[in-house]
Design a protein around this motif. Structure first.
Motif, PDB file in Angstrom:
ATOM      1  N   THR A  18      28.309  17.591  51.264  1.00 42.88           N
ATOM      2  CA  THR A  18      29.163  18.579  51.931  1.00 42.88           C
ATOM      3  C   THR A  18      28.733  18.653  53.391  1.00 42.88           C
ATOM      4  OG1 THR A  18      27.610  20.369  51.500  1.00 42.88           O
ATOM      5  CG2 THR A  18      29.331  19.979  49.822  1.00 42.88           C
ATOM      6  N   PRO A  19      29.599  19.185  54.273  1.00 46.27           N
ATOM      7  CA  PRO A  19      29.189  19.349  55.666  1.00 46.27           C
ATOM      8  C   PRO A  19      27.914  20.181  55.803  1.00 46.27           C
ATOM      9  CG  PRO A  19      31.554  19.678  55.448  1.00 46.27           C
ATOM     10  CD  PRO A  19      31.029  19.524  54.062  1.00 46.27           C
ATOM     11  N   GLU A  20      27.796  21.237  54.981  1.00 50.96           N
ATOM     12  CA  GLU A  20      26.591  22.084  55.031  1.00 50.96           C
ATOM     13  C   GLU A  20      25.342  21.264  54.697  1.00 50.96           C
ATOM     14  OE1 GLU A  20      29.359  22.830  53.331  1.00 50.96           O
ATOM     15  OE2 GLU A  20      30.141  24.474  54.561  1.00 50.96           O
ATOM     16  N   ARG A  21      25.479  20.417  53.682  1.00 50.13           N
ATOM     17  CA  ARG A  21      24.346  19.574  53.274  1.00 50.13           C
ATOM     18  C   ARG A  21      23.967  18.584  54.381  1.00 50.13           C
ATOM     19  NH1 ARG A  21      21.072  20.837  49.207  1.00 50.13           N
ATOM     20  NH2 ARG A  21      22.230  22.030  47.682  1.00 50.13           N
ATOM     21  N   MET A  22      24.979  18.116  55.055  1.00 54.86           N
ATOM     22  CA  MET A  22      24.715  17.183  56.162  1.00 54.86           C
ATOM     23  C   MET A  22      23.853  17.881  57.220  1.00 54.86           C
ATOM     24  SD  MET A  22      27.306  15.425  58.904  1.00 54.86           S
ATOM     25  CE  MET A  22      27.539  16.920  59.850  1.00 54.86           C
ATOM     26  N   LEU A  23      24.235  19.099  57.586  1.00 56.26           N
ATOM     27  CA  LEU A  23      23.484  19.818  58.615  1.00 56.26           C
ATOM     28  C   LEU A  23      22.054  20.109  58.127  1.00 56.26           C
ATOM     29  CD1 LEU A  23      26.209  22.260  60.009  1.00 56.26           C
ATOM     30  CD2 LEU A  23      25.504  20.030  60.897  1.00 56.26           C
ATOM     31  N   GLN A  24      21.930  20.443  56.843  1.00 58.91           N
ATOM     32  CA  GLN A  24      20.589  20.670  56.280  1.00 58.91           C
ATOM     33  C   GLN A  24      19.735  19.412  56.373  1.00 58.91           C
ATOM     34  OE1 GLN A  24      21.191  22.094  52.291  1.00 58.91           O
ATOM     35  NE2 GLN A  24      21.910  24.098  53.022  1.00 58.91           N
ATOM     36  N   ARG A  25      20.366  18.306  56.029  1.00 61.68           N
ATOM     37  CA  ARG A  25      19.653  17.014  56.081  1.00 61.68           C
ATOM     38  C   ARG A  25      19.156  16.741  57.500  1.00 61.68           C
ATOM     39  NH1 ARG A  25      22.205  12.352  57.450  1.00 61.68           N
ATOM     40  NH2 ARG A  25      24.288  12.985  56.766  1.00 61.68           N
ATOM     41  N   VAL A  26      20.022  16.980  58.478  1.00 59.79           N
ATOM     42  CA  VAL A  26      19.664  16.707  59.875  1.00 59.79           C
ATOM     43  C   VAL A  26      18.551  17.662  60.333  1.00 59.79           C
ATOM     44  CG1 VAL A  26      20.529  16.783  62.258  1.00 59.79           C
ATOM     45  CG2 VAL A  26      21.926  15.759  60.455  1.00 59.79           C
ATOM     46  N   ALA A  27      18.713  18.956  60.044  1.00 59.37           N
ATOM     47  CA  ALA A  27      17.726  19.950  60.476  1.00 59.37           C
ATOM     48  C   ALA A  27      16.360  19.659  59.846  1.00 59.37           C
ATOM     49  CB  ALA A  27      18.190  21.354  60.092  1.00 59.37           C
ATOM     50  N   ARG A  28      16.369  19.324  58.573  1.00 64.95           N
ATOM     51  CA  ARG A  28      15.107  19.060  57.882  1.00 64.95           C
ATOM     52  C   ARG A  28      14.413  17.819  58.460  1.00 64.95           C
ATOM     53  NH1 ARG A  28      15.101  19.815  51.726  1.00 64.95           N
ATOM     54  NH2 ARG A  28      15.234  21.910  52.604  1.00 64.95           N
ATOM     55  N   ALA A  29      15.195  16.778  58.689  1.00 61.64           N
ATOM     56  CA  ALA A  29      14.606  15.533  59.205  1.00 61.64           C
ATOM     57  C   ALA A  29      13.974  15.771  60.580  1.00 61.64           C
ATOM     58  CB  ALA A  29      15.671  14.445  59.286  1.00 61.64           C
ATOM     59  N   MET A  30      14.643  16.519  61.450  1.00 60.04           N
ATOM     60  CA  MET A  30      14.107  16.732  62.798  1.00 60.04           C
ATOM     61  C   MET A  30      12.912  17.678  62.758  1.00 60.04           C
ATOM     62  SD  MET A  30      15.790  14.681  64.447  1.00 60.04           S
ATOM     63  CE  MET A  30      16.397  13.820  63.020  1.00 60.04           C
ATOM     64  N   ALA A  31      12.939  18.656  61.843  1.00 57.76           N
ATOM     65  CA  ALA A  31      11.801  19.572  61.725  1.00 57.76           C
ATOM     66  C   ALA A  31      10.585  18.857  61.162  1.00 57.76           C
ATOM     67  CB  ALA A  31      12.179  20.763  60.855  1.00 57.76           C
ATOM     68  N   ILE A  36       3.466  17.293  61.961  1.00 59.26           N
ATOM     69  CA  ILE A  36       2.349  16.560  62.568  1.00 59.26           C
ATOM     70  C   ILE A  36       1.447  17.528  63.327  1.00 59.26           C
ATOM     71  CG2 ILE A  36       1.732  14.684  64.152  1.00 59.26           C
ATOM     72  CD1 ILE A  36       4.716  13.686  63.638  1.00 59.26           C
ATOM     73  N   SER A  37       2.061  18.429  64.137  1.00 54.82           N
ATOM     74  CA  SER A  37       1.245  19.332  64.938  1.00 54.82           C
ATOM     75  C   SER A  37       1.016  20.679  64.257  1.00 54.82           C
ATOM     76  CB  SER A  37       1.898  19.545  66.313  1.00 54.82           C
ATOM     77  OG  SER A  37       3.266  19.861  66.149  1.00 54.82           O
ATOM     78  N   GLY A  38       2.008  21.156  63.490  1.00 53.53           N
ATOM     79  CA  GLY A  38       1.916  22.530  63.005  1.00 53.53           C
ATOM     80  C   GLY A  38       1.817  22.698  61.500  1.00 53.53           C
ATOM     81  N   GLY A  39       1.881  21.603  60.735  1.00 55.34           N
ATOM     82  CA  GLY A  39       1.833  21.732  59.285  1.00 55.34           C
ATOM     83  C   GLY A  39       3.181  22.128  58.711  1.00 55.34           C
ATOM     84  N   SER A  40       3.229  22.243  57.380  1.00 55.55           N
ATOM     85  CA  SER A  40       4.531  22.389  56.728  1.00 55.55           C
ATOM     86  C   SER A  40       5.129  23.778  56.932  1.00 55.55           C
ATOM     87  CB  SER A  40       4.418  22.062  55.236  1.00 55.55           C
ATOM     88  OG  SER A  40       3.450  22.892  54.650  1.00 55.55           O
ATOM     89  N   ALA A  41       4.293  24.800  57.109  1.00 59.65           N
ATOM     90  CA  ALA A  41       4.850  26.144  57.355  1.00 59.65           C
ATOM     91  C   ALA A  41       5.626  26.147  58.670  1.00 59.65           C
ATOM     92  CB  ALA A  41       3.726  27.178  57.404  1.00 59.65           C
ATOM     93  N   GLU A  42       5.022  25.544  59.684  1.00 64.67           N
ATOM     94  CA  GLU A  42       5.650  25.441  61.005  1.00 64.67           C
ATOM     95  C   GLU A  42       6.969  24.646  60.898  1.00 64.67           C
ATOM     96  OE1 GLU A  42       4.981  26.105  65.286  1.00 64.67           O
ATOM     97  OE2 GLU A  42       4.473  27.053  63.397  1.00 64.67           O
ATOM     98  N   ALA A  43       6.913  23.574  60.135  1.00 62.67           N
ATOM     99  CA  ALA A  43       8.106  22.728  59.977  1.00 62.67           C
ATOM    100  C   ALA A  43       9.251  23.529  59.375  1.00 62.67           C
ATOM    101  CB  ALA A  43       7.788  21.512  59.116  1.00 62.67           C
ATOM    102  N   ARG A  44       8.934  24.393  58.422  1.00 61.62           N
ATOM    103  CA  ARG A  44       9.998  25.189  57.777  1.00 61.62           C
ATOM    104  C   ARG A  44      10.641  26.162  58.761  1.00 61.62           C
ATOM    105  NH1 ARG A  44       7.125  24.854  53.080  1.00 61.62           N
ATOM    106  NH2 ARG A  44       5.984  26.775  53.456  1.00 61.62           N
ATOM    107  N   ILE A  45       9.805  26.735  59.634  1.00 58.81           N
ATOM    108  CA  ILE A  45      10.333  27.661  60.646  1.00 58.81           C
ATOM    109  C   ILE A  45      11.337  26.950  61.549  1.00 58.81           C
ATOM    110  CG2 ILE A  45       9.733  29.026  62.695  1.00 58.81           C
ATOM    111  CD1 ILE A  45       7.028  29.584  61.312  1.00 58.81           C
ATOM    112  N   TRP A  46      10.966  25.757  62.007  1.00 56.96           N
ATOM    113  CA  TRP A  46      11.852  25.016  62.915  1.00 56.96           C
ATOM    114  C   TRP A  46      13.092  24.500  62.204  1.00 56.96           C
ATOM    115  CZ3 TRP A  46      11.754  25.869  67.797  1.00 56.96           C
ATOM    116  CH2 TRP A  46      10.558  26.327  68.386  1.00 56.96           C
TER     117      TRP A  46
END
Ligand code: CDP
Length: 559
Positions: A18-31, A36-46
């Protein structure tokens, strides 16, 4: 378009995203880069922040990121420049590299000026060379065969220096010989050449193999050839070598001899660049631009783009190396014409140019600010010490460039806004879709305004469908006619004023077409080219209406 080109399909070709899933996929990949610098908690925030901005439609990254992020291909960049060596091995190596890039949805630019001219000697065989125009056909045919996996046409920029002996053939190739359907062509023009045109002097054509003069001709004669060809079919465009290189942040690494396919991104050999565009109409509150929101979004997207440089699967090792050395990113805008309409400002006005400058200045400053912040956390780009920044008093910078204005051809359609910084093409037009179907589109802001004025009658709808122009609506107030002017009613100077306003605060270049009416004389193109150079633009493209048999956007009648 999302379904056809962007969303994931299963092995049977059925859309499974779905379009929503596409945006999730993109946001997750970039986060993912934040881990690397902030760990997985930081990644989830971004991830949340990126997703929120994407879901609100505040920006879109370039198409390869939407298509490939978080997927096996993982190639995220739209823009590449590849070097072309003057040897058979070199040329075919580049053909292969371009094919690999096209397969992943990227577009490639090439400077063919290093190739010896047609008819020149080949030492190893005692034969004669075919010349750049001939070899470009190999690139064109290869591109045709790949079609970027069937979702996007492969795009190339072919550049030849104005002093190359084959320059006349190059200028004529597309328009007269009907070659290169997968290329945009641009002549690399120098300040020296433009001076010789102005002074009506001779111009030398030089063999790049040995630096010898092959021929001389009148600078004006050569310029006229470009002008006539551009008048006839919109090609070639010009790129201004000196303006491009005055804006080169790392001259020690080399000079710009080429750009990506649509001209907005000058790059060194093997560099690539990721672009993204803010959706300007989304930043209007009341009748005003919400600058704090715009600046915040600009910062966020620069972070997104810098992350892309970490998680990108580069298609070639040379590209990875060159790209990571300067870490160029290109944030820009789309929907500028819609923004002006929302603010009730005519495109061709000094106020519009002021808005353009103010908007782009705000974006550029916020983008640089974020790049400095990122450098504090992650380090400056590796070539920083060799760049122009230390002399400008900068102590750190994560990215050698932060801003670029892309055409946003497909992206603006996805967002339902006007393309890039272009005026409205028409208030009503037929659009040729991928399957060749013509679909009628009426500008929604204009439709709303007509309704407000009680002018949305059947008769007016017909008149609009016929002409595509606001001027065809009887009784439309003067101000509305000005605000809703479309591309062909705006003078060339009006187009260039906006290009210049944006260029002033853009690190890279600006994608812009100067539309001319069908009846525009040849000498108008001459003037536009000269003015573009004098204004310090980095390049110029004109398109006279109806000069190509088939175009993506079509009016019912020619203006
Ligand atoms: O299609 P989309 O809106 O994503 O891209 P654009 O902003 O119109 O074009 C930006 C850049 O993407 C171009 O300058 C090319 O480098 C690349 N591109 C490409 O390679 N192939 C295409 N069919 C379209 C764009």
């Amino acid at each position: 378009m999302l379904r056809r080109r962007y969303l994931i399909r299963d092995e049977k070709g059925r859309v499974v995203e779905t379009p929503e899933r596409m945006l999730q996929r993109v946001a997750r990949a970039m986060a993912g880069a934040e881990e690397i610098s902030g760990g997985s908690a930081e990644a989830r925030i971004w991830e949340k922040r990126f997703l929120s901005a994407l879901s609100q439609g505040l920006f879109l990254p370039n198409s390869p990121t939407l298509m490939n992020a978080g997927r096996p291909l993982g190639q995220l960049s739209a823009c590449f420049v590849l070097p072309v060596e003057d040897s058979l091995e070199g040329i075919f190596e580049t053909v292969k590299q371009a094919a690999i890039i096209h397969k992943t949805g990227g577009g490639t630019g090439f400077d063919f000026s290093g190739l010896r001219p047609a008819g020149d000697q080949v030492a190893s065989t005692g034969g004669i060379s075919s010349g750049p125009v001939s070899f470009m056909q190999v690139f064109d045919t290869a591109t045709e065969a790949i079609k970027q996996g069937g979702v996007r046409r492969g795009a190339n920029m072919g550049i030849l220096h104005v002093s190359h002996p084959d320059i006349e053939l190059f200028i004529r190739a597309k328009t007269e010989l009907d070659l290169f359907s997968n290329f945009n062509l641009s002549v690399m023009v120098t300040d020296e050449f433009m001076q010789k045109v102005r002074a009506d002097r001779d111009w030398d054509l030089i063999n790049p193999r040995n630096g010898s003069r092959v021929r001389k001709l009148k600078a004006r004669g050569l310029f006229e050839l470009m002008v006539e060809s551009a008048h006839g079919a919109g090609e070639p465009g010009l790129v201004f070598f000196d303006a491009l290189n005055r804006g080169n942040p790392t001259p020690a690494l080399g000079r710009f001899n080429a750009t990506n396919p649509c001209g907005e991104q000058p790059l060194l050999p093997y560099e690539s660049c990721n672009l993204a565009s803010l959706v300007l109409p989304r930043f209007v509150k009341g009748k005003q631009i919400n600058y704090p929101a715009l600046e915040e979004a600009a910062g966020l997207v620069v972070r997104f783009l810098d992350n892309a440089l970490e998680v990108n699967r580069f298609p070639l090792p040379q590209v990875k190396k060159a790209t990571r050395l300067t870490r160029k990113v290109g944030l820009g805008v789309m929907g500028f014409a819609d923004l002006l309409i929302a603010l009730n400002i005519p495109y061709e006005s000094s106020r519009a140019a002021q808005v353009a400058q103010k908007v782009m200045k705000a974006i550029n400053s916020a983008a640089r600010e974020m790049s400095r912040d990122l450098a504090r956390q992650r380090g400056s780009f590796p070539a920083f010490a060799k760049s122009v920044f230390p002399a400008q008093g900068e102590t750190r910078m994560r990215n050698a460039t932060v801003t670029t204005l892309a055409p946003t051809g497909a992206l603006s359609l996805l967002m339902g806004c006007s393309a890039g910084i272009e005026p409205l093409f028409a208030l009503s037009h037929k659009r040729r879709m991928l399957d060749d179907q013509l679909v009628n589109e009426v500008n929604p802001a204009f439709k709303a305004r007509l309704a407000e004025l009680g002018l949305d009658t059947l008769q007016n709808q017909k008149a609009l469908a016929q002409s595509g122009l606001a001027a065809s609506i009887a009784g439309l107030p003067f101000k509305d006619r000005e605000v809703f002017k479309s591309a062909h009613e705006i003078t060339a100077q009006g187009h260039m004023a906006i290009q210049r306003a944006f260029q002033l605060y853009t690190d890279n270049a600006v994608s812009k077409t100067v539309n001319l009416p069908a009846r525009a004389p040849v000498k108008e193109v001459w003037q536009v080219f000269e003015q573009a150079h004098a204004m310090g633009l980095k390049g110029i493209t004109v398109f006279r209406h109806g000069s190509r048999g088939r175009q993506v956007l079509e009016l019912a009648s020619l203006p």
